[in-house]
Design a protein around this motif. Structure first.
Motif, PDB file in Angstrom:
ATOM      1  N   SER A   1      47.713  10.638  77.946  1.00 49.28           N
ATOM      2  CA  SER A   1      48.977  11.258  78.373  1.00 49.28           C
ATOM      3  C   SER A   1      48.715  12.613  79.039  1.00 49.28           C
ATOM      4  O   SER A   1      49.298  12.929  80.081  1.00 49.28           O
ATOM      5  CB  SER A   1      49.892  11.407  77.145  1.00 49.28           C
ATOM      6  OG  SER A   1      50.841  12.416  77.336  1.00 49.28           O
ATOM      7  N   LEU A   2      47.814  13.395  78.455  1.00 45.30           N
ATOM      8  CA  LEU A   2      47.502  14.706  79.044  1.00 45.30           C
ATOM      9  C   LEU A   2      46.958  14.569  80.463  1.00 45.30           C
ATOM     10  O   LEU A   2      47.300  15.353  81.354  1.00 45.30           O
ATOM     11  CB  LEU A   2      46.482  15.451  78.176  1.00 45.30           C
ATOM     12  CG  LEU A   2      47.052  16.209  76.984  1.00 45.30           C
ATOM     13  CD1 LEU A   2      45.939  16.679  76.064  1.00 45.30           C
ATOM     14  CD2 LEU A   2      47.876  17.396  77.461  1.00 45.30           C
ATOM     15  N   ALA A   3      46.106  13.552  80.677  1.00 41.22           N
ATOM     16  CA  ALA A   3      45.544  13.338  82.011  1.00 41.22           C
ATOM     17  C   ALA A   3      46.662  13.029  83.013  1.00 41.22           C
ATOM     18  O   ALA A   3      46.694  13.571  84.129  1.00 41.22           O
ATOM     19  CB  ALA A   3      44.525  12.205  81.974  1.00 41.22           C
ATOM     20  N   ALA A   4      47.604  12.170  82.596  1.00 40.97           N
ATOM     21  CA  ALA A   4      48.723  11.833  83.487  1.00 40.97           C
ATOM     22  C   ALA A   4      49.591  13.059  83.746  1.00 40.97           C
ATOM     23  O   ALA A   4      50.086  13.267  84.858  1.00 40.97           O
ATOM     24  CB  ALA A   4      49.561  10.703  82.871  1.00 40.97           C
ATOM     25  N   ILE A   5      49.759  13.887  82.704  1.00 38.31           N
ATOM     26  CA  ILE A   5      50.636  15.057  82.812  1.00 38.31           C
ATOM     27  C   ILE A   5      50.106  16.071  83.829  1.00 38.31           C
ATOM     28  O   ILE A   5      50.894  16.745  84.495  1.00 38.31           O
ATOM     29  CB  ILE A   5      50.844  15.701  81.416  1.00 38.31           C
ATOM     30  CG1 ILE A   5      51.773  14.813  80.585  1.00 38.31           C
ATOM     31  CG2 ILE A   5      51.417  17.111  81.525  1.00 38.31           C
ATOM     32  CD1 ILE A   5      51.847  15.205  79.125  1.00 38.31           C
TER      33      ILE A   5
END
Lengths: 134, 119
Positions: B50-54
């Motif tokens: 999720s952090l990578a997508a964010i």
């Protein structure tokens, strides 16, 4: 003094983000609204810029732990552009007060989510009591 | 990647992006649970991915908002730089503090924030 308070909330946001997985933006926005007198929509905009760097550091660290599925993240991120455009357009259309109330609802929702998680985690606690390392 | 999986990822990205753009947050609140429930991610993997997508999602959002003239880079640094220190500190003390207490404290802080915004 307001700068110190806003910075402190930023620090807390980063720390909570690392500890419980959510945090950053949901504290950046109120820090900017409450302590730096920014309108809700401007606070949200500035929060997004701060999040880019905080999330990049978080993602980098998580990648080091082997927790990032890079391709899945890229697919979601690439697709996010459409949703983002919609969300930003609405944020810039509704009144500041409406957006503020919607954000307050978001805060309450996340608070409920956290409490639920704590309650769920405490239920099987008995089975967690395996002896740890000395 | 199967078609079903791809569609789910695209839908999660869209929903997370919408949430992020609307509220000026990362979108992890939406993305993490959906990755866990729809795609059977573990909690840590969901958070990391999720952090990578964010990173991408928040970048689009910041650019989009900058076009509206709403971004204040100085203020972004004012909250963002301490936040970077917070991320490092949080990771360092993670083993020493009870996660449940942190979650509850965070919940209280959010309720207080909501009250402040409403009144």
């Amino acid at each position: 003094m307001e700068y110190v308070a806003a910075g402190a909330l930023g620090f807390l946001g980063g720390m909570l983000g690392g500890l419980v997985g959510v945090g950053g933006g949901v504290l950046f926005v109120p820090a900017l609204v409450i302590f730096l007198d920014q309108a809700q929509v401007k606070a949200e905009a500035t929060s997004l810029l701060a999040i880019v760097f905080v999330a990049a550091l978080g993602a980098y660290r998580q990648y080091g732990y082997g927790n990032v599925r890079v391709r899945d993240g890229l697919v979601m991120g690439a697709m996010g552009v459409i949703g983002v455009a919609g969300g930003v357009a609405i944020a810039n259309t509704v009144s500041g007060r409406t957006l503020e109330l919607m954000f307050a609802a978001l805060c309450l929702m996340i608070a409920a989510q956290l409490v639920r998680r704590v309650l769920k985690a405490s239920r099987p606690a008995a089975t967690d009591r395996a002896p740890g390392p000395p | 990647m199967t078609r079903d999986r791809l569609l789910k990822l695209l839908l999660i990205g869209t929903l997370g992006g919408f949430f992020s753009g609307l509220f000026g947050v990362g979108g992890g609140t939406v993305i993490v649970p959906l990755l866990i429930f729809w795609l059977a991610f573990g909690e840590r993997e969901a958070t990391g991915t999720s952090l990578a997508a964010i990173v991408l999602i928040a970048a689009y959002g910041a650019i989009d908002q900058a076009i509206y003239g709403n971004v204040n880079p100085g203020y972004a640094a004012l909250v963002g730089v301490p936040a970077l220190a917070g991320v490092v500190t949080g990771a360092a003390v993670q083993q020493r503090i009870p996660e449940r207490a942190v979650s509850l404290l965070f919940a209280v802080l959010l309720v207080a924030t909501a009250a402040e915004l409403i009144f």
